[in-house]
Design a protein around this motif. Structure first.
Motif, mmCIF file in Angstrom:
data_model
loop_
_atom_site.group_PDB
_atom_site.id
_atom_site.type_symbol
_atom_site.label_atom_id
_atom_site.label_comp_id
_atom_site.label_asym_id
_atom_site.label_seq_id
_atom_site.Cartn_x
_atom_site.Cartn_y
_atom_site.Cartn_z
ATOM 1 N N TYR A 278 6.798 16.911 -8.169
ATOM 2 C CA TYR A 278 5.470 16.426 -7.836
ATOM 3 C C TYR A 278 5.304 16.057 -6.363
ATOM 4 N N LEU A 279 6.406 15.656 -5.694
ATOM 5 C CA LEU A 279 6.237 15.218 -4.306
ATOM 6 C C LEU A 279 6.305 16.382 -3.316
ATOM 7 N N GLN A 280 6.428 17.594 -3.829
ATOM 8 C CA GLN A 280 6.596 18.733 -2.932
ATOM 9 C C GLN A 280 5.488 18.809 -1.882
ATOM 10 N N GLY A 281 5.900 18.752 -0.657
ATOM 11 C CA GLY A 281 4.925 18.860 0.432
ATOM 12 C C GLY A 281 4.069 17.622 0.608
ATOM 13 N N GLU B 83 12.776 6.869 -9.731
ATOM 14 C CA GLU B 83 12.368 7.823 -10.763
ATOM 15 C C GLU B 83 11.703 9.046 -10.118
ATOM 16 N N ALA B 84 10.858 8.782 -9.131
ATOM 17 C CA ALA B 84 10.146 9.883 -8.475
ATOM 18 C C ALA B 84 11.111 10.847 -7.802
ATOM 19 N N LYS B 85 12.240 10.310 -7.344
ATOM 20 C CA LYS B 85 13.208 11.153 -6.657
ATOM 21 C C LYS B 85 13.776 12.229 -7.586
ATOM 22 N N HIS B 86 13.915 11.866 -8.875
ATOM 23 C CA HIS B 86 14.445 12.843 -9.830
ATOM 24 C C HIS B 86 13.385 13.854 -10.245
ATOM 25 N N LYS C 205 0.857 -1.179 0.000
ATOM 26 C CA LYS C 205 0.000 0.000 0.000
ATOM 27 C C LYS C 205 0.894 1.231 0.000
ATOM 28 N N LEU C 206 0.541 2.187 -0.815
ATOM 29 C CA LEU C 206 1.273 3.448 -0.816
ATOM 30 C C LEU C 206 0.339 4.503 -0.277
ATOM 31 N N LEU C 207 0.800 5.197 0.735
ATOM 32 C CA LEU C 207 -0.027 6.248 1.314
ATOM 33 C C LEU C 207 0.610 7.592 1.017
ATOM 34 N N LEU C 208 -0.185 8.500 0.481
ATOM 35 C CA LEU C 208 0.306 9.851 0.214
ATOM 36 C C LEU C 208 -0.459 10.820 1.086
ATOM 37 N N GLU C 209 0.257 11.690 1.773
ATOM 38 C CA GLU C 209 -0.377 12.610 2.714
ATOM 39 C C GLU C 209 0.131 14.025 2.496
ATOM 40 N N PHE D 151 2.175 9.697 -9.291
ATOM 41 C CA PHE D 151 2.925 8.519 -8.861
ATOM 42 C C PHE D 151 2.344 7.248 -9.470
ATOM 43 N N ALA D 152 1.028 7.213 -9.599
ATOM 44 C CA ALA D 152 0.408 6.038 -10.220
ATOM 45 C C ALA D 152 0.907 5.870 -11.657
ATOM 46 N N THR D 153 1.074 6.977 -12.379
ATOM 47 C CA THR D 153 1.590 6.847 -13.758
ATOM 48 C C THR D 153 3.032 6.365 -13.750
ATOM 49 N N ILE D 154 3.817 6.838 -12.788
ATOM 50 C CA ILE D 154 5.198 6.344 -12.694
ATOM 51 C C ILE D 154 5.199 4.841 -12.426
#
Ligand code: ADP
Ligand code: ZN
Ligand code: ZN
Length: 816
Positions: free
Chosen positions: A800-803, A793-796, A720-724, A738-741
């Motif tokens: 999108y992950l800001q905050g 990949e998301a790290k680069h 499970k991936l939780l995004l908050e 993230f789902a597209t990644i």
């Protein structure tokens, strides 16, 4: 010099992907060893870390230096480092954070910010600004570095912040990090020892007419040459002063000696012989013993009905392990259960037992940990985090009530202690025994395929019958008076009270999430895609699926029988307690739920009252259902059994079956037969009917079919991936990104599928909006591969992950 350098790899308690590298300065080289705690600089701070490797080269060019080594001997054994590393890799969380969870808080060293004079300010006091600034600088010059809070108090300022900042920019002061010693230390006690020959003491004593206390102390020291000062004082008020005088006269010495705090009750050793094992117990024990002699890495499932004597088998197996020079670890699912387990194990094994759980004081945990590490205690009993107990020569791990979801930690590191125990046993060539009356589907599946050894205790000890279970159809007992306690249950309680026996009333609070249910046919609306109950949102009157984001307006009529009696549900313990009080004003009521068990010994107090017969009716949530063994309980009532089915979780039917079987198992463990009444609106639901007939195998087969058709575990593995995020728009956008990644890194759909992203059932928690994504795969390897690729990949893609906080939950147990 380059090729002579030693580089320390240090796991710090920060959310970082891998350990950090540091040069080891020559001055610390001889003190460095793997497994020690060290202090390292990270940014401008000094933090605690664990030395996990010593190497010669590092890919990083500008390395900082290690600042300090805290331990003389390594705190963590290679075995624990290996285990915590596996946890970090499997559950995809920083190693340092696993180590933080594994080591008692008492060992933690922290660092804090303090203010100090700069060298220039020190040398040139004539340049100091006048007024308050001078007072403040003067204070620092006299007393050394200070915390802002203390500084403000001592110079009598209310708002020192602006001034301190100004002095810092002007170069008079600087912020520095300073280490705070651990909160917990070894406890020291004063020991009094006679240092003259006893005969001499005797004559001295007779000459002490004018100092009767000194004479009395001398008399006691002749009986026993070494005393704890506190014990002397307890025997003889005033002894402390007398000892001081005797020490001045060099008749006694007083030394500080470490004394461990102990938790297990050492005074209750049971000298009666343990019961003679029945045939099934004997058979199970023999198998466990032969594995102890020759561990082969195959986990054992001890599948015994409630009251079949599993604990007795554990204790015999532990005795065997000890006799082989091995140590043992016993895990129980909750703190509320450790008390009774500790009592039983300490009665048999006395001082061998050490206890580890979060309910202990920091000092107690610190000492129990050290007793185990030194081999002074050979049996560790505890909840989840005790799976990391430092046991040298570990031979046996018992995971009692292995199916229990409280083995899963719901914060980082999100490990399941049952699964970590299996890995620990494999890594350390120990034997692991998973015990349960209602094994988890995953566990039983492995046992049925021969991956685990299946040992069964099919009957209760001494041929006691399993309790008689009656299903009370709440649709028939629908009057307002019967809504909480039906007439059959009321009669049963009255009869139980009349016989002076005890009764448990379980409220299944897992069903607290609002849901709709038809009062006529019992239907709870389900999601068409996921086969889970829909959650009812009162505010906008909609039903939502929290797996796939399906949503519909709440229907006005039942989708099955079209009646108009769809109602929203939810019920609390206090309400039930009130109703019982009104019905049985004479009865002594107890309540056990999250509210009444806050304090340190609260569980014990409530359970003690129960075992002493001071409570007639104990009302509680699922925590009363587990493990307890009280012979005078003959009646168990279950209110709102089906509440649990409404929560949006594919394991809901399994949890209900387990809960009903477990709580029923509390009844009739003594001489009288037990009786169980289960109130439900869904008497035909398979969880309820299989529990009704004590039919684990029937339940297992039905549930496995359902799991297979929906491709849930044990047929798949989940992550499970939780995004908050505090920002509702950002969290949704990030989830979709993230789902597209993830999709880009997914193998074909037969190996891995993605559900969501969807709003989590608890959509806002601590002011953060929550979305989740569920991955189903054929193996954990497939999950790991996809997640690693996607996360890197998301790290680069910093945008999108800001905050937005992203966390990974492998083998999740909670979908809220
Ligand atoms: P379980 O853990 O399977 O629910 P317990 O180990 O708590 O069962 O056993 C229930 C009770 O039966 C305990 O009081 C225990 O001392 C007792 N007991 C266990 N084995 C035997 C036996 N072989 N003969 C008699 N009593 C037993
Ligand atoms: Zn209906
Ligand atoms: Zn759905």
């Amino acid at each position: 010099m380059q090729n002579l350098s030693v580089i320390a790899q240090v796991a710090v308690e920060l959310p970082l992907d891998s350990p950090l590298d540091y040069y080891v300065p020559l001055s610390l080289l001889s003190r460095c060893a793997i497994g020690q705690r060290v202090i390292v600089p990270v940014g401008s701070r000094q933090v605690l870390g664990y030395l996990v490797g010593l190497v010669e080269t590092s890919p990083v060019s500008e390395l900082k230096e290690l600042l300090d080594v805290l331990d003389d001997t390594p705190l963590l054994t290679p075995e624990l480092l290996q285990l915590t590393r596996w946890v970090a890799e499997y559950y995809m969380c920083p190693w340092g954070q696993v180590l933080k969870a594994a080591v008692p808080e008492g060992f933690r060293v922290q660092s804090e910010t303090v203010y100090a004079l700069t060298p220039q300010a020190q040398e040139q006091p004539h340049t100091w600004p006048p007024g308050q600034a001078a007072t403040l600088l003067q204070h620092l010059a006299q007393h050394g570095p200070q915390r802002q809070r203390d500084l403000a108090r001592q110079v009598g300022m209310v708002q020192p912040h602006a001034l301190i900042r100004r002095l810092a920019t002007q170069g008079f002061l600087k912020r520095v990090q300073q280490r705070v010693p651990p909160r917990v230390r070894a406890r020291q006690v004063a020991m009094v020892r006679l240092c003259i020959p006893p005969t001499e003491a005797q004559s001295l004593q007779q000459g002490q007419k004018r100092a009767p206390n000194q004479a009395a102390v001398l008399a006691l020291l002749q009986q026993q040459p070494v005393w704890e000062l506190a014990a002397l004082e307890a025997q003889l008020p005033g002894a402390r002063a007398a000892v001081q005088r005797l020490a001045q006269r060099q008749i006694v010495t007083v030394t500080q000696v470490e004394k461990m705090r102990t938790v297990a009750p050492l005074e209750v050793v049971d000298h009666t012989l343990p019961p003679v094992l029945n045939q099934a117990q004997q058979h199970a024990l023999q198998h466990i013993e032969s594995k102890l002699m020759a561990p082969d890495g195959v986990p054992i499932l001890l599948h015994g009905v409630t009251g079949s004597g599993k604990t007795e088998v554990y204790m015999r197996a532990i005795a065997t392990a000890l006799s082989l020079g091995k140590s043992a670890l016993v895990l129980v699912p909750e703190i509320s259960l450790t008390a009774q387990a500790v009592e039983r194990f300490a009665a048999r094994f006395a001082a061998h037992v050490a206890v580890l759980h979060s309910g202990l004081s920091a000092g107690e945990r610190f000492d129990e940990w050290r007793r185990l590490a030194r081999g002074e205690a050979r049996i560790a009993i505890g909840a989840r985090s005790a799976v990391f107990a430092p046991l040298p020569e570990l031979g046996l791990i018992v995971v009692d009530e292995e199916h229990d979801s409280s083995y899963k930690q719901e914060e980082t590191p999100r490990y399941n202690a049952r699964d970590v125990a299996i890995v620990r046993a494999q890594q350390g060539r120990a034997v692991v025994v998973l015990g349960s009356a209602t094994p988890a589907l995953e566990t039983f599946y492995h046992a049925s395929r021969g991956k685990y050894l299946h040992l069964a205790l099919p009957f209760r000890v001494e041929d006691k019958p399993l309790p008689h279970i009656t299903i009370v159809d709440q649709r028939v007992h629908a009057t307002p008076n019967e809504r909480v306690i039906s007439t059959p249950l009321r009669h049963a309680i009255a009869a139980c009270l009349q016989r002076h026996e005890q009764c448990l009333i379980l409220i299944n609070r897992r069903g607290f999430a609002a849901y709709l249910q038809c009062r006529d046919c019992g239907t709870v609306p389900q999601c068409a895609n996921c086969s889970v109950s829909l959650t009812y949102h009162r505010r906008d009157r909609t039903l939502k699926c929290h797996y796939c984001d399906f949503s519909q307006p709440a229907p006005a009529t039942c989708p099955v029988c079209h009646s108009l009696t769809l109602h929203a549900f939810g019920l609390g313990t206090q309400q039930v307690e009130d109703v019982l009080h009104a019905l049985f004003p004479q009865a002594r009521l107890g309540r056990m739920d999250r509210d009444t068990t806050r304090g340190k010994a609260a569980h014990q107090r409530i359970l003690h009252a129960l075992s002493e017969g001071e409570v007639d009716i104990l009302v509680g949530t699922q925590m009363i259902a587990k493990g307890h063994d009280y012979p005078n309980i003959t009646l168990v009532g279950v209110i709102s059994a089906d509440g649990a089915l409404a929560i949006p979780d594919f394991r809901a039917p399994e949890r209900l079956f387990q809960l009903l079987t477990q709580v029923a198992g509390r009844a009739g463990r003594g001489q009288a037969r037990g009786e169980v009444l289960i109130q439900t609106y869904r008497p035909d639901h398979y969880s309820i009917s299989f529990a009704h007939h004590h039919d684990f195998h029937g339940f297992f087969h039905s549930e496995m079919q359902r799991r297979q058709s929906l491709l849930y575990p044990p047929f798949t593995r989940l992550a499970k991936l939780l995004l908050e995020s505090p920002n509702v728009v950002q969290v949704q956008a990030a989830s979709q990104r993230f789902a597209t990644i993830l999709q880009r890194h997914m193998p074909d759909a037969r190996q891995l599928t993605l559900l969501g992203p969807a709003e989590a059932p608890i959509v806002k928690l601590h002011n953060r909006y929550r979305w989740h994504i569920l991955l189903k795969a054929t193996s954990s390897r497939v999950l790991h591969r996809c997640l690693h690729a996607s996360l890197s990949e998301a790290k680069h893609d910093k945008q999108y992950l800001q905050g937005v906080r992203l966390s990974v939950d492998m083998d999740p147990m909670l979908f809220m």
